[in-house]
Design an enzyme around this catalytic site. Sequence first.
Site, PDB file in Angstrom:
ATOM      1  N   ASP A 249       1.157  -0.922  -0.152  1.00  0.00           N
ATOM      2  CA  ASP A 249      -0.048  -0.187   0.065  1.00  0.00           C
ATOM      3  C   ASP A 249       0.759   1.229   0.044  1.00  0.00           C
ATOM      4  O   ASP A 249       2.119   0.990  -0.397  1.00  0.00           O
ATOM      5  CB  ASP A 249      -0.834   0.274   1.653  1.00  0.00           C
ATOM      6  CG  ASP A 249      -0.291   0.239   2.546  1.00  0.00           C
ATOM      7  OD1 ASP A 249       0.953   0.337   1.992  1.00  0.00           O
ATOM      8  OD2 ASP A 249      -0.968  -0.354   3.215  1.00  0.00           O
TER       9      ASP A 249
ATOM     10  N   ASP B 277      -8.304  -7.145   0.725  1.00  0.00           N
ATOM     11  CA  ASP B 277      -6.634  -7.340   1.784  1.00  0.00           C
ATOM     12  C   ASP B 277      -7.515  -6.896   2.983  1.00  0.00           C
ATOM     13  O   ASP B 277      -8.977  -6.339   3.043  1.00  0.00           O
ATOM     14  CB  ASP B 277      -5.545  -6.694   1.668  1.00  0.00           C
ATOM     15  CG  ASP B 277      -5.767  -5.113   2.248  1.00  0.00           C
ATOM     16  OD1 ASP B 277      -5.375  -4.892   3.414  1.00  0.00           O
ATOM     17  OD2 ASP B 277      -6.865  -4.087   1.162  1.00  0.00           O
TER      18      ASP B 277
ATOM     19  N   CYS C  92     -13.815 -28.289   8.822  1.00  0.00           N
ATOM     20  CA  CYS C  92     -12.556 -28.022   8.137  1.00  0.00           C
ATOM     21  C   CYS C  92     -10.913 -28.890   7.689  1.00  0.00           C
ATOM     22  O   CYS C  92     -11.227 -30.116   8.891  1.00  0.00           O
ATOM     23  CB  CYS C  92     -12.178 -27.044   9.108  1.00  0.00           C
ATOM     24  SG  CYS C  92     -11.076 -25.990   8.646  1.00  0.00           S
TER      25      CYS C  92
ATOM     26  N   CYS D 128      -8.289 -27.907   7.479  1.00  0.00           N
ATOM     27  CA  CYS D 128      -6.866 -27.789   8.126  1.00  0.00           C
ATOM     28  C   CYS D 128      -5.651 -28.114   8.837  1.00  0.00           C
ATOM     29  O   CYS D 128      -5.886 -29.685   9.355  1.00  0.00           O
ATOM     30  CB  CYS D 128      -6.892 -26.079   8.817  1.00  0.00           C
ATOM     31  SG  CYS D 128      -7.225 -25.707   9.331  1.00  0.00           S
TER      32      CYS D 128
ATOM     33  N   CYS E 281      -6.956 -27.892  12.241  1.00  0.00           N
ATOM     34  CA  CYS E 281      -7.964 -28.697  13.038  1.00  0.00           C
ATOM     35  C   CYS E 281      -8.064 -30.201  12.416  1.00  0.00           C
ATOM     36  O   CYS E 281      -9.061 -31.126  13.544  1.00  0.00           O
ATOM     37  CB  CYS E 281      -9.527 -28.340  12.093  1.00  0.00           C
ATOM     38  SG  CYS E 281     -10.144 -26.517  12.378  1.00  0.00           S
TER      39      CYS E 281
ATOM     40  N   HIS F 204      -5.374 -21.098  10.594  1.00  0.00           N
ATOM     41  CA  HIS F 204      -7.210 -22.085  10.737  1.00  0.00           C
ATOM     42  C   HIS F 204      -7.785 -20.699  10.183  1.00  0.00           C
ATOM     43  O   HIS F 204      -8.045 -20.503   9.193  1.00  0.00           O
ATOM     44  CB  HIS F 204      -7.656 -22.095  11.848  1.00  0.00           C
ATOM     45  CG  HIS F 204      -8.832 -22.199  11.623  1.00  0.00           C
ATOM     46  ND1 HIS F 204      -9.898 -23.777  11.615  1.00  0.00           N
ATOM     47  CD2 HIS F 204      -9.946 -21.270  11.899  1.00  0.00           C
ATOM     48  CE1 HIS F 204     -11.023 -23.273  11.534  1.00  0.00           C
ATOM     49  NE2 HIS F 204     -11.038 -22.508  11.644  1.00  0.00           N
TER      50      HIS F 204
END
Length: 371
Positions: free
Chosen positions: A91, A264, A302, A304, A307, A333
């Site tokens: 930015d 973002d 989930c 991931c 998890c 997560h």
Amino acid sequence: MKFEVIKFSEKTRARRGKIFTFHGEIDTPVFMPVGTQASVKTMAPHELEELGAKIILGNTYHLYLRPGHKLIEEAGGLHKFMNWRGSILTDSGGYQVFSLGELREIREEGVTFRSHIDGSIHFISPEISIEIQNSLGADIIMCFDECIPYPSTYEYVKNSVERTTRWAQRCKKHHKKSEQALFGIVQGGLFEELRKKSAKDITDLDFEGYAVGGLSVGEPKQEMYKVLDYTVPLLPENKPRYLMGVGSPDALFEGVIRGIDMFDCVLPTRIARHGTVFTKKGKLVVRNAKYAKDFSPLDPECDCYVCKNFSRAYIRHLLNAGEILGLRLTTYHNLHFLLKIMEEIRKAIEGDYLLELKEEFFKKFGYEDEL
């Protein structure tokens, strides 16, 4: 940078595309994790790669103050400095400078401000912002714009829009590195006439992409969506469109439906550090006492790493004991959750079932009132 649209949604303004930079391909719509100080908080670069992140965001204001853009340039640029192989967007530093309130003074030349770190006085102009970003070496860089507070008067916003255009002209003139794509930023607050003026003035300058700025600054979400409804159609179809600072699950869906390609936000990492995680059934505050003996994963739906390997009880224990691993697991997560949403959204655009996916997600997550 190159951008191509692969598929337009038949029922919405959403589109499925790809951005090509020197550091790889980015499937859009995309959510970009925020790495304010050359680090996505608590995450190592290889973990971001595991999560499927292709682009992250760095903060010009913070990196200018510490460790300094010249040091990063000496190290070979931001990619080498932080050992990140994917793409980077920086930015302009505008939002941070303008959020300093009484610690800054705006003039046509630029902004004088006091560092939030040590109170030292600094000056950033459009030219200096571009110089800093050129030194950092990001793939995509942003024009220096004036970020207005919410609410603001029509006259204040009008003057801000005109200054943002003049600053965008100066940014484009000063930008010399062709390998870095420069994006213009559309401002205008909640005033339709001023948004349309800003969109015309900024797109007339022919940047490589366009951002919608000045939203998610305290206004009701419905007002933000209304602004997107009349602003996004004014942006070229053959260039990427970026909604700055937005990352809640509902806003990701609503932004994509209105034609946004890039997002973002610090939201997923910030709430993770306070013990709040996303699940398919809504937010869960894993610090709460009721999870002390809960041996199920953060989100049973989930897949991931977190998890599949750790329980709510264990993660709660880590957080309450002040163990850094707890922050790392909740952050991992949450980033996985949002990146997975974007993957599902891309598939839904390809299969023309985006509205059905949104309805299913909103009902499950607890956004029924917004359908």
